[in-house]
Design an enzyme around this catalytic site. Structure first.
Site, PDB file in Angstrom:
ATOM      1  N   ASP A  19      34.093  -1.751   3.644  1.00 19.96           N
ATOM      2  CA  ASP A  19      35.110  -0.830   3.131  1.00 19.96           C
ATOM      3  C   ASP A  19      34.733  -0.346   1.733  1.00 19.96           C
ATOM      4  OD1 ASP A  19      37.645   0.553   2.938  1.00 19.96           O
ATOM      5  OD2 ASP A  19      38.258  -1.085   1.627  1.00 19.96           O
ATOM      6  N   ASP A  22      31.468   1.982   2.090  1.00 24.10           N
ATOM      7  CA  ASP A  22      31.620   3.315   2.673  1.00 24.10           C
ATOM      8  C   ASP A  22      32.348   4.268   1.735  1.00 24.10           C
ATOM      9  OD1 ASP A  22      34.299   2.512   3.081  1.00 24.10           O
ATOM     10  OD2 ASP A  22      34.445   3.635   4.946  1.00 24.10           O
ATOM     11  N   ARG A  27      31.825   8.997  -1.867  1.00 26.77           N
ATOM     12  CA  ARG A  27      31.952   9.650  -3.172  1.00 26.77           C
ATOM     13  C   ARG A  27      30.596   9.994  -3.765  1.00 26.77           C
ATOM     14  NH1 ARG A  27      35.811   5.889  -3.043  1.00 26.77           N
ATOM     15  NH2 ARG A  27      34.608   4.352  -4.211  1.00 26.77           N
ATOM     16  N   THR A  33      36.758  13.273   2.224  1.00 26.47           N
ATOM     17  CA  THR A  33      37.717  14.199   2.819  1.00 26.47           C
ATOM     18  C   THR A  33      39.110  13.581   2.728  1.00 26.47           C
ATOM     19  OG1 THR A  33      37.528  13.252   5.038  1.00 26.47           O
ATOM     20  CG2 THR A  33      35.999  15.048   4.479  1.00 26.47           C
ATOM     21  N   ASP A  40      40.936   5.482   5.446  1.00 23.65           N
ATOM     22  CA  ASP A  40      40.536   4.302   4.684  1.00 23.65           C
ATOM     23  C   ASP A  40      41.758   3.515   4.232  1.00 23.65           C
ATOM     24  OD1 ASP A  40      38.427   2.729   3.218  1.00 23.65           O
ATOM     25  OD2 ASP A  40      39.633   3.386   1.509  1.00 23.65           O
ATOM     26  N   ASP A  44      42.775  -0.236   5.591  1.00 26.58           N
ATOM     27  CA  ASP A  44      42.930  -1.303   4.584  1.00 26.58           C
ATOM     28  C   ASP A  44      44.289  -1.969   4.710  1.00 26.58           C
ATOM     29  OD1 ASP A  44      40.458  -0.632   3.599  1.00 26.58           O
ATOM     30  OD2 ASP A  44      41.202   0.292   1.758  1.00 26.58           O
TER      31      ASP A  44
END
Length: 143
Positions: A19, A22, A27, A33, A40, A44
Site C-alpha cells: 500500500d 503503490d 505520485r 487519479t 486506496d 485501507d
C-alpha cells in the site's frame, strides 16, 4: 483470520508495505487519479476494519475501544478525502496539504517521522493480532 494466524499476519504486513509503495510510485510517476486515491482509501479502511473487528471479538472487554477506532478511522478519512477532492482538480492528492489549510495534516504528510506512523500502526495491529495466538495473554482479557 483465526484459523491461519501466521498467514494472515504475513499477508496483512505485505498488504501494508505494498500500500505504501503503490501510492509512492503513483505520485512519483505522476499517475495519481481520483479513482486510485479513493480506491486506496477504501481498501485501507477495509483492512484496518477487518483487523479491528477480529481484535474486538478476541478481546470483548476492549470492543468499545476497537469500535471507536473503526469509527474514527472511517470518519476522519472520509471527511478529509471528500474535502480534498472537492477542492482540487484531477491532479489533486489528499496528501498535498498546504500548511495554511491545515498545519496538522501538512505536518503529518510532509514530516517523515509522522508519515512513518502509519507503518507503526500497521505493525502494532499485526503484533496485537499475533499476541492473541501466542498463548501469553489470556484470551478475552488483557492485563
Amino acid at each position: 483470520m483465526p484459523l491461519h494466524p501466521k498467514t494472515c499476519s504475513g499477508l496483512y504486513s505485505i498488504s501494508c508495505l505494498l500500500d505504501a509503495l503503490d501510492g509512492y510510485a503513483a505520485r512519483y510517476f505522476n499517475q495519481s487519479t481520483k479513482f486510485g486515491a479513493v480506491l486506496d482509501m477504501v481498501t485501507d479502511r477495509c483492512t484496518t476494519a477487518c483487523l479491528l473487528v477480529f481484535l474486538s471479538s478476541a478481546w470483548p472487554r476492549f470492543a468499545l475501544l476497537f469500535q471507536g477506532l473503526i469509527s474514527l478511522d472511517f470518519a476522519s478519512h472520509y471527511v478529509h478525502m471528500v474535502a480534498t477532492l472537492s477542492m482540487g482538480g484531477k491532479d489533486q492528492s489528499h496528501k498535498n496539504v498546504d500548511a495554511s489549510r491545515s498545519w496538522l495534516l501538512n505536518l503529518y504528510y510532509t514530516n517523515k517521522v509522522c508519515t512513518q506512523s502509519s507503518a507503526r500502526v500497521c505493525l502494532v495491529g499485526t503484533n496485537v493480532y499475533r499476541l492473541y495466538f501466542s498463548g501469553r495473554v489470556p484470551r478475552g482479557n488483557l492485563p
